[in-house]
Design an enzyme around this catalytic site. Structure first.
Site, PDB file in Angstrom:
ATOM      1  N   LYS A 172       1.225  -1.030   0.120  1.00 38.81           N
ATOM      2  CA  LYS A 172      -0.110   0.041   0.165  1.00 38.81           C
ATOM      3  C   LYS A 172       0.808   1.424   0.148  1.00 38.81           C
ATOM      4  O   LYS A 172       1.296   1.750   0.974  1.00 38.81           O
ATOM      5  CB  LYS A 172      -0.912   0.184   1.306  1.00 38.81           C
ATOM      6  CG  LYS A 172      -2.176   0.348   0.895  1.00 38.81           C
ATOM      7  CD  LYS A 172      -3.387   0.623   1.967  1.00 38.81           C
ATOM      8  CE  LYS A 172      -4.335   1.435   2.788  1.00 38.81           C
ATOM      9  NZ  LYS A 172      -4.836   2.035   1.059  1.00 38.81           N
TER      10      LYS A 172
HETATM   11  N1  PMP Z   1      -7.667  -2.082  -2.871  1.00 35.86           N
HETATM   12  C1  PMP Z   1      -7.360  -0.866  -2.679  1.00 35.86           C
HETATM   13  C2  PMP Z   1      -6.140  -0.539  -3.722  1.00 35.86           C
HETATM   14  C3  PMP Z   1      -7.675  -0.086  -1.224  1.00 35.86           C
HETATM   15  O1  PMP Z   1      -7.505   0.626  -1.630  1.00 35.86           O
HETATM   16  C4  PMP Z   1      -8.104  -1.272  -0.688  1.00 35.86           C
HETATM   17  C5  PMP Z   1      -8.754  -0.096   0.315  1.00 35.86           C
HETATM   18  N2  PMP Z   1      -7.163  -0.189   1.345  1.00 35.86           N
HETATM   19  C6  PMP Z   1      -8.332  -2.373  -0.716  1.00 35.86           C
HETATM   20  C7  PMP Z   1      -8.160  -3.361  -1.998  1.00 35.86           C
HETATM   21  C8  PMP Z   1      -9.256  -3.054   0.722  1.00 35.86           C
HETATM   22  O2  PMP Z   1      -8.808  -3.143   1.349  1.00 35.86           O
HETATM   23  P1  PMP Z   1      -8.870  -3.189   2.419  1.00 35.86           P
HETATM   24  O3  PMP Z   1      -9.473  -4.305   2.716  1.00 35.86           O
HETATM   25  O4  PMP Z   1      -7.747  -4.444   3.986  1.00 35.86           O
HETATM   26  O5  PMP Z   1      -9.013  -2.312   3.349  1.00 35.86           O
END
Ligand code: PMP
Length: 321
Positions: A172
């Site tokens: 991320k």
């Molecule tokens: N994909 C992307 C590109 C994101 O930014 C997020 C949000 N964090 C998600 C998927 C979903 O991830 P999570 O369930 O860990 O929030």
């Protein structure tokens, strides 16, 4: 100071949350007392990794529930490693700082928590090595990020998801959110609610900030982690709920674009987005064009669990107070 995007005038905008407590430089401080330098490396080159965590307010229990914080901080450690960075704290310490931060702010509403590990060196030069890092966490009251009740209308973006060979989506990294922003604005300014993005090889990857599940022939199908997705915390939770509570199989396999037009139900999920039913893709109705029955059931189970109302899922949350 800032530039108003409508008038293009230079304006002075007050800080949105001046007195909120934040965790910065190893201590707690007021939002307004923190200053970052203009030359901060991460601001120019996207050299930071971050997380988005939610805490849910339960009015009846008079309690705030922090959701899956350890899973988010574990992922942050992995993201940091990709970027040759190190978080200065263990997952356990980070969870404790977060709980303390929420307590100090005395939040009594749903909250979004944003930890960020960034390259703090104030110097010119694109690289990852021999640079200083900074770390902070802030938290703000936060409602829905996308519509979750009536269902949303999506477009398949003309922008492709960043490939692992160029900018790993499983980490991320702030810099890769420029790609998500291109896709999201194209969709919203084109009259849709959200973008669905394909991988460079043309398979469905995910939403601009959400993972994706589709129901087809009695199974929930979601793209594998090798199709340039962020390995979502919500995705993992839903996989378990689909198997345990809906008694349906979950299949991780690549999804073609046209399967979005021919599946029975479709949903996007994420910490921010929660569970968002998709009722239309590229102007074609998904299923009967209404919120899917199984999607609705998943939503009900999810919201019970995250608000600390389901004893079975007690281990998803930490009570803050
Ligand atoms: N994909 C992307 C590109 C994101 O930014 C997020 C949000 N964090 C998600 C998927 C979903 O991830 P999570 O369930 O860990 O929030």
């Amino acid at each position: 100071m800032g530039v108003d995007t409508k008038s293009n005038a230079v304006v002075r905008k007050p800080a949105a949350h001046p007195n909120t407590w934040v965790f910065f430089g190893g201590d707690f401080a007021r939002y307004n007392d923190v200053k970052l330098g203009l030359m901060t490396h991460a601001l120019h080159y996207g050299t930071a990794v971050f997380e988005g965590i939610r805490a849910y307010w339960n009015e009846k229990k008079n309690q705030l529930f922090l959701l899956e914080a350890a899973a988010h901080y574990d992922r942050m450690h992995r993201s940091a490693n990709v970027m040759r960075m190190r978080l200065p704290y263990s997952t356990e310490e980070l969870v404790n700082f977060t709980v303390e931060l929420l307590r100090r702010n005395e939040f009594k509403s749903d909250v979004y928590v944003r930890p960020l590990l960034y390259t703090s060196s104030e110097e010119i030069g694109v690289r990852l090595h021999n640079l200083d890092r900074g770390f902070f966490i802030y938290a703000i009251p936060f409602g829905n990020y996308v519509e979750i009740e009536g269902g949303i209308r999506c477009m398949v973006s003309s922008w492709r998801r960043v490939p692992d060979q160029a900018l790993p989506a499983r980490a991320k990294i702030t810099g890769s959110y420029a790609q998500a922003a291109l896709a999201k604005s194209e969709a919203v300014e084109g009259g849709f609610d959200e973008a669905i993005v394909l991988s460079v090889d043309g398979h469905v990857s995910e939403g601009s900030a959400e993972n994706l599940f589709m129901l087809k022939d009695g199974a929930f199908i979601t793209p594998p982690v090798t199709d340039d997705i962020l390995e979502g915390v919500t995705r993992t939770l839903l996989m378990k709920v689909i198997k345990d509570e809906l008694n349906l199989p979950v299949v991780e396999r690549s999804i073609d674009r046209t399967e979005l037009y021919t599946c029975e139900e479709l949903l996007l999920c994420g910490t921010g987005a929660q569970i968002s039913p998709v009722i239309e893709v590229d102007r074609r109705p998904v299923g009967n064009g209404k919120v899917g029955e199984f999607t609705q059931e998943l939503q009900n189970i999810y919201f019970g669990a995250v608000r600390g109302d389901t004893p079975k899922y007690k281990d998803w949350t930490i009570p803050v107070y």
